[in-house]
Design a protein around this motif. Structure first.
Motif, short mmCIF file in Angstrom:
data_model
loop_
_atom_site.label_atom_id
_atom_site.label_comp_id
_atom_site.label_asym_id
_atom_site.label_seq_id
_atom_site.Cartn_x
_atom_site.Cartn_y
_atom_site.Cartn_z
N TYR A 43 0.86 -1.20 0.00
CA TYR A 43 0.00 0.00 0.00
C TYR A 43 0.89 1.24 0.00
O TYR A 43 1.91 1.25 0.69
N PRO A 44 0.57 2.28 -0.74
CA PRO A 44 -0.52 2.40 -1.70
C PRO A 44 0.00 2.21 -3.13
O PRO A 44 0.68 3.09 -3.68
N THR A 45 -0.28 1.10 -3.73
CA THR A 45 0.10 0.82 -5.11
C THR A 45 -1.13 0.39 -5.89
O THR A 45 -2.15 0.00 -5.31
N ILE A 46 -1.01 0.42 -7.22
CA ILE A 46 -2.12 -0.03 -8.06
C ILE A 46 -2.37 -1.52 -7.85
O ILE A 46 -3.49 -2.01 -8.01
N SER A 47 -1.32 -2.26 -7.45
CA SER A 47 -1.47 -3.70 -7.26
C SER A 47 -2.43 -4.05 -6.12
O SER A 47 -2.84 -5.20 -5.98
N GLU A 48 -2.83 -3.07 -5.35
CA GLU A 48 -3.84 -3.32 -4.31
C GLU A 48 -5.16 -3.79 -4.92
O GLU A 48 -6.03 -4.32 -4.22
N VAL A 49 -5.29 -3.63 -6.24
CA VAL A 49 -6.50 -4.12 -6.90
C VAL A 49 -6.68 -5.62 -6.69
O VAL A 49 -7.80 -6.13 -6.68
N TRP A 50 -5.57 -6.35 -6.48
CA TRP A 50 -5.68 -7.78 -6.20
C TRP A 50 -6.53 -8.03 -4.95
O TRP A 50 -7.40 -8.90 -4.93
N LEU A 51 -6.28 -7.25 -3.89
CA LEU A 51 -7.06 -7.39 -2.66
C LEU A 51 -8.52 -7.08 -2.92
O LEU A 51 -9.42 -7.79 -2.44
N ARG A 52 -8.78 -6.01 -3.68
CA ARG A 52 -10.16 -5.61 -3.95
C ARG A 52 -10.89 -6.67 -4.77
O ARG A 52 -12.08 -6.95 -4.54
N LEU A 53 -10.20 -7.28 -5.75
CA LEU A 53 -10.82 -8.34 -6.53
C LEU A 53 -11.17 -9.54 -5.64
O LEU A 53 -12.27 -10.11 -5.74
N LEU A 54 -10.26 -9.90 -4.77
CA LEU A 54 -10.50 -11.05 -3.89
C LEU A 54 -11.61 -10.76 -2.88
O LEU A 54 -12.42 -11.64 -2.56
N GLU A 55 -11.65 -9.53 -2.37
CA GLU A 55 -12.72 -9.15 -1.46
C GLU A 55 -14.07 -9.22 -2.17
O GLU A 55 -15.06 -9.69 -1.60
N THR A 56 -14.09 -8.75 -3.41
CA THR A 56 -15.34 -8.79 -4.19
C THR A 56 -15.77 -10.24 -4.41
O THR A 56 -16.96 -10.57 -4.32
N TYR A 57 -14.82 -11.09 -4.69
CA TYR A 57 -15.16 -12.51 -4.92
C TYR A 57 -15.69 -13.17 -3.65
O TYR A 57 -16.70 -13.91 -3.69
N ARG A 58 -15.04 -12.89 -2.53
CA ARG A 58 -15.44 -13.54 -1.28
C ARG A 58 -16.72 -12.95 -0.70
O ARG A 58 -17.43 -13.60 0.07
N GLY A 59 -17.01 -11.69 -1.07
CA GLY A 59 -18.26 -11.06 -0.65
C GLY A 59 -18.26 -10.62 0.80
O GLY A 59 -17.30 -10.72 1.53
#
Length: 480
Positions: A464-480
């Motif tokens: 943090y804070p990098t663009i690669s944090e999108v990985w966390l956001r994608l996984l959070e979206t998947y897990r709900g």
């Protein structure tokens, strides 16, 4: 065509490679590293398409355009880059990256690893035989004890339209090597070459019209990739037209008139056709070994041609993945397989991820389109995954909502998608579109190739804070 019996000299090697681009160079290098003798045949420049007319010159043209675009999105800096690019400096930089279309350095490298170079046109002349006809007419016959590797690549295809021949159109070669910026440039084709060259020449000062037969750009990627790239090209001043085909081309002096299928016309100084590629196998002597001249060559995962125990086809000619990095990957696989078979080492044919299997050509092919914004993908799209019968879920996230994106650029626009195999809980594909996303791609490629379970990816913490944090956001979206 020269018959093998006319050869003035016959020389024997363990491996003979036809084509000295990056793919052929790597096959020869792997053969030599395994203790085999190797010769390589080249009719043009050692280093091939990538070094002189594709990867290197195109990226040299694109980098200033993208760097300026990035700078314009940074507070405190944008006012310093409002003027036009120095086209002469960009073209000179491009020339330096192509070594001014001289291959001395590449030839020196071949010499340093002990590979013999034969300049001339190479043709198969029967089993394990290649004839080389030099520019002065001298003919040599090369015999391979173990393998011949065809690494001749592909060429641009120009459609057979009225007036095209007299119009002297650009292909990818002319588009990456032109010594001037055309005032008006028509680009036909919405694939990688089309959008990259439209981006580069628009930034260098040309007025670009991009004509696309289909409904959008970059049709082999996720639809949003083409949409974002098209929006950016239009904002940069390009005229992007979809669902449009060229009917004919007419040149009158320095001016081209391009007539479209609806009767409308576009005037230009140059026209680039970026409408597909064909294998360089039409004058390769394939008929002497029972194969069809001009065809793509079908291979197994070790790049051995179907039905042969000695002929390999590596890189573009096998039509598996027309990308330099994938061709070099195949070359490493093929070189290892050739050496193993020569040394009678059993190949583990059932090992999908073994040294002798080009599995990544099926499952984890990465690609970057160096436009503004960049489009980067690895593995399957949603449509491709569904067509292959996988039970999948697409997970999307707005890249602009990631903290690092806003720091990277004001007004950042981008999108990310991962394709999850719901039965195995692994990734089948990932796509990123946005400024700077090319550097995110290798992490996606590793996750796909290694079949990393989603539950493990959860523990790969992005900085943090990098663009690669999108990985966390994608996984959070998947897990709900």
């Amino acid at each position: 065509m020269t018959d093998a019996t006319e050869a003035s000299e016959t020389i024997t090697y363990d491996v003979v490679v036809v084509g000295a681009g990056p793919v052929g160079e790597n096959v020869a290098d792997r053969a030599r590293a395994s203790g085999l003798s190797a010769a390589i045949v080249e009719s043009e420049l050692v280093g091939g398409e990538c070094s002189y007319w594709a990867c290197m010159p195109s990226k040299a043209l694109l980098r200033p355009a993208v760097a300026r675009a990035d700078a314009r999105r940074v507070p405190g800096l944008r006012h310093l880059v409002e003027g036009p690019l120095d086209a002469a400096a960009v073209l000179a930089h491009r020339d330096s990256y192509t070594s001014h279309w001289k291959d001395d350095g590449q030839v020196g490298w071949l010499d340093s690893i002990g590979v013999d170079l034969y300049r001339g046109h190479g043709r198969l002349a029967g089993t394990r035989q290649v004839t080389v006809t030099a520019g002065d007419g001298t003919v040599r016959r090369l015999i391979a004890r173990h393998a011949v590797a065809v690494c001749t690549g592909s060429r641009a295809v120009v459609p057979d339209l009225p007036g095209v021949a007299d119009a002297k159109p650009w292909t990818s070669r002319e588009a990456t090597s032109s010594d001037h910026v055309p005032g008006r440039l028509v680009v036909v084709g919405g694939g990688v070459v089309g959008v990259e060259m439209a981006t580069a020449w628009q930034a260098l000062g040309a007025r670009v019209t991009l004509l696309v037969r289909g409904e959008g750009l970059l049709p082999k990627m996720e639809p949003f990739a083409g949409e974002l790239v098209a929006d950016a090209l239009r904002e940069a001043g390009a005229d992007v037209r979809t669902n449009t085909s060229v009917r004919e081309v007419h040149r009158e002096g320095a001016t081209l008139t391009v007539t479209l299928d609806d009767g409308a016309t576009v005037e230009a100084d140059e026209i680039l056709f970026a409408t597909g590629r064909a294998p360089r196998t039409d004058d390769l002597g394939l008929e002497t070994v029972g194969l069809e001249p001009g065809a793509w060559l079908t291979v197994d995962d070790s790049c051995k041609v179907t039905g042969s125990d000695w002929l390999y086809a590596v890189g573009d000619v096998n039509h598996r993945a027309l990308l330099t990095h994938q061709g070099k990957y195949q070359a490493r696989i093929a070189g290892a397989a050739i050496a193993a078979r020569a040394q009678k080492v059993p190949l583990l044919e059932t090992d999908r991820w073994g040294t002798h299997s080009a599995t990544a050509d099926h499952d984890a092919v990465p690609q970057v389109v160096f436009t503004d914004p960049e489009a980067a993908s690895a593995g399957l799209t949603l449509a491709a995954a569904e067509a292959a019968g996988h039970r999948v879920r697409a997970v999307d996230h707005d890249l602009a909502a990631v903290a690092g994106s806003g720091l990277y650029a004001d007004g950042y626009r981008g999108r990310a998608r991962m394709i999850v195999d719901l039965d195995r809980e692994i990734l089948l594909g990932v796509t990123f579109v946005g400024p700077g996303v090319s550097e995110l791609l290798h992490s996606a490629t590793v996750a796909i190739a290694a079949e990393v379970p989603i539950e493990r990816l959860w523990h790969a913490v992005p900085a943090y804070p990098t663009i690669s944090e999108v990985w966390l956001r994608l996984l959070e979206t998947y897990r709900g």
